[in-house]
Scaffold this motif. Structure first.
Motif, short mmCIF file in Angstrom:
data_model
loop_
_atom_site.label_atom_id
_atom_site.label_comp_id
_atom_site.label_asym_id
_atom_site.label_seq_id
_atom_site.Cartn_x
_atom_site.Cartn_y
_atom_site.Cartn_z
N ALA A 29 0.75 -1.26 -0.08
CA ALA A 29 -0.01 0.09 0.12
C ALA A 29 0.77 1.36 -0.09
O ALA A 29 0.20 2.35 -0.06
N ASP A 30 2.14 1.28 0.28
CA ASP A 30 3.05 2.36 0.43
C ASP A 30 4.09 2.31 -0.63
O ASP A 30 5.12 1.59 -0.62
N PRO A 31 4.16 3.37 -1.47
CA PRO A 31 5.21 3.60 -2.58
C PRO A 31 6.52 3.68 -1.97
O PRO A 31 7.55 3.24 -2.67
N LEU A 37 10.98 1.64 -7.32
CA LEU A 37 10.07 0.89 -8.03
C LEU A 37 8.54 0.97 -7.57
O LEU A 37 8.21 1.18 -6.60
N ASP A 38 7.84 0.54 -8.58
CA ASP A 38 6.25 0.82 -8.56
C ASP A 38 6.04 -0.33 -7.48
O ASP A 38 6.16 -1.52 -7.90
N PRO A 39 4.80 -0.16 -6.45
CA PRO A 39 4.92 -1.15 -5.59
C PRO A 39 3.76 -1.98 -6.26
O PRO A 39 3.94 -3.28 -5.73
N LEU A 40 3.09 -1.82 -7.20
CA LEU A 40 2.05 -2.83 -7.95
C LEU A 40 2.93 -3.73 -8.62
O LEU A 40 2.76 -4.91 -8.69
N GLU A 41 4.15 -3.22 -9.19
CA GLU A 41 5.11 -4.18 -10.05
C GLU A 41 5.74 -5.13 -9.15
O GLU A 41 5.92 -6.23 -9.41
N VAL A 42 6.18 -4.59 -8.20
CA VAL A 42 6.92 -5.24 -7.09
C VAL A 42 5.91 -6.61 -6.45
O VAL A 42 6.31 -7.86 -6.49
N ASP A 92 -6.08 -4.05 11.08
CA ASP A 92 -5.76 -3.04 10.15
C ASP A 92 -5.57 -1.67 10.60
O ASP A 92 -6.44 -1.40 11.77
N ASP A 93 -4.61 -0.87 10.22
CA ASP A 93 -4.63 0.72 10.72
C ASP A 93 -3.88 1.40 9.62
O ASP A 93 -3.34 0.88 8.87
N ALA A 94 -3.80 2.58 9.96
CA ALA A 94 -3.08 3.44 9.02
C ALA A 94 -1.56 3.07 8.81
O ALA A 94 -1.06 3.75 7.77
N HIS A 95 -1.00 2.50 9.39
CA HIS A 95 0.47 2.35 9.48
C HIS A 95 0.47 0.76 8.74
O HIS A 95 1.80 0.61 8.57
N ARG A 96 -0.25 0.05 8.48
CA ARG A 96 -0.14 -0.95 7.72
C ARG A 96 0.45 -0.65 6.17
O ARG A 96 -0.35 0.17 5.63
N ARG A 97 1.39 -1.27 5.80
CA ARG A 97 2.05 -0.88 4.56
C ARG A 97 1.97 -2.03 3.39
O ARG A 97 2.02 -1.79 2.21
N ALA A 98 1.83 -3.42 3.97
CA ALA A 98 1.83 -4.53 3.13
C ALA A 98 1.17 -5.69 3.79
O ALA A 98 1.30 -5.90 5.11
N VAL A 99 0.47 -6.46 2.91
CA VAL A 99 -0.10 -7.66 3.51
C VAL A 99 0.25 -8.94 2.39
O VAL A 99 0.05 -8.57 1.19
N VAL A 100 0.96 -9.92 2.87
CA VAL A 100 1.00 -11.00 2.05
C VAL A 100 0.09 -12.17 2.57
O VAL A 100 0.29 -12.77 3.66
N THR A 101 -0.56 -12.72 1.43
CA THR A 101 -1.39 -13.99 1.98
C THR A 101 -0.54 -15.23 1.41
O THR A 101 -0.13 -15.30 0.12
N LEU A 102 -0.75 -16.26 2.18
CA LEU A 102 0.24 -17.56 1.84
C LEU A 102 -0.94 -18.50 1.23
O LEU A 102 -2.08 -18.64 1.47
N ARG A 114 6.95 5.06 11.12
CA ARG A 114 7.88 5.95 10.54
C ARG A 114 8.05 6.05 8.81
O ARG A 114 8.65 6.98 8.36
N ARG A 115 7.99 4.85 8.32
CA ARG A 115 7.83 4.77 6.94
C ARG A 115 9.52 4.57 6.41
O ARG A 115 9.69 4.97 5.39
N PHE A 116 10.45 4.44 7.27
CA PHE A 116 11.74 4.38 6.60
C PHE A 116 12.23 2.93 6.18
O PHE A 116 13.20 2.78 5.50
N GLY A 117 11.49 2.10 6.42
CA GLY A 117 11.53 0.65 6.16
C GLY A 117 11.63 0.49 4.63
O GLY A 117 10.94 1.00 4.00
N THR A 118 12.16 -0.79 4.15
CA THR A 118 12.34 -0.80 2.83
C THR A 118 11.97 -2.39 2.47
O THR A 118 12.76 -3.11 3.18
#
Ligand SMILES: [Zn+2]
Length: 298
Positions: A29-31, A37-42, A92-102, A114-118
């Motif tokens: 959800a967070d570019p 790189l485009d998050p959709l592409e990744v 879920d909250d405003a700070h969630r950046r990505a979700v992977v379903t297995l 803080r959104r410094f993670g990569t």
């Protein structure tokens, strides 16, 4: 900020959830997480990858896929994972950046205030080159020796603390465990790295390993944001010898712990156990890491 013990504790909890499983759907959800790189592409590239191994180098988590590709995750300041293996929806909250379903129905969410993670997806031939250029030897590897540390301190005028914060000196040691290791080794943090003698290098080598192991035993330290993937906190902060303990008595000698700044970072030490012994303190300001280095060593 998560250091080796915290990232290793996360790795140990993530491994049984991820290993052998296929990334079925990936939502980013967070570019900022994947830029440039485009998050959709990744996310699209990650779809269908099967996890071979959840690995770690320094402060990097490395999700290695059977294809040979790898997802390199750096939590930076406030990144954390949360897993659900029993079908319970992840909060879920405003700070969630990505979700992977297995493919077994489990889900893994990535949260980062803080959104410094990569998240960086690397091709098979890029993984080791990328990591080895940024990260030195693993201090807890069985092949790691005091001589490896000595080689990295030799000829450096910077304070020893600044030298060991450099991720190419030793992988995964950050501000907390550097202070803890120097206290164990009875070395003043402003000692010029090149003036640390052979006996002290041996003590520092042991001090680094012991403080990192102590951190892992308590599953890392939660000062603010760090959480394990099941939402619980680490406990290593209750056993710190000096970090954050300004004014409290030293465990060894009772002297109040002192605080100074070294390389721009708050630094705690015992003024009685950790002396400069006639050596001149290294100038902390001259040792401030360059911009590019501080990015690598963050
Ligand atoms: Zn002391």
């Amino acid at each position: 900020m998560p250091e080796l013990p915290e990232v290793e504790s996360v790795r140990r909890r993530l491994a049984p959830v991820l290993e052998g499983r296929v990334f079925e759907t990936v939502r980013i959800a967070d570019p900022r997480l994947t830029r440039p790189l485009d998050p959709l592409e990744v996310a699209h590239e990650l779809d269908g990858e099967r996890v071979a191994l959840v690995d770690r180098r320094g402060k990097y988590l490395i999700v290695r896929f059977e294809s040979g590709r790898a997802l390199l995750v750096h939590l930076r300041m406030t990144g954390s994972f949360l897993t659900s293996t029993d079908g319970t929806p992840l909060p879920d909250d405003a700070h969630r950046r990505a979700v992977v379903t297995l493919d077994d129905g489990s889900a893994v969410a990535y949260r980062d205030v803080r959104r410094f993670g990569t998240w960086l997806l690397l091709e098979p031939d890029e993984v080791d080159t990328y990591v080895d250029a940024r990260v030195g030897r693993e201090p807890l590897a069985t092949a790691y020796r005091a001589k490896h540390l000595a080689e990295r301190l030799a000829g450096r005028r910077a304070p020893v603390k600044a030298a060991i914060l450099d991720q190419r000196t030793v992988a995964g040691v950050g501000n907390i465990y550097a202070d803890e290791a120097l206290w164990r080794a009875r070395i003043h943090p402003l000692t010029p790295a090149e003036k640390v003698d052979a006996e002290e290098v041996q003590a520092l080598y042991k001090g680094i390993r012991e403080s990192l192991r102590a951190g892992i035993r308590r599953q890392g330290s939660t000062l603010r944001d760090y959480r394990l993937p099941d939402g619980t906190e680490g406990g290593a902060q209750h056993e710190f010898k000096v970090y954050g303990r300004g004014g409290e008595p030293c465990d060894r000698c009772g002297t109040p712990i002192d605080k100074i700044r070294v390389a721009g970072r708050g630094t705690w030490f015992c003024p009685t156990c950790q002396r400069l012994d006639g050596r001149q303190a290294a100038r902390s300001s001259s040792s401030r890491p360059s911009r590019s280095r501080s990015r690598n060593s963050a």
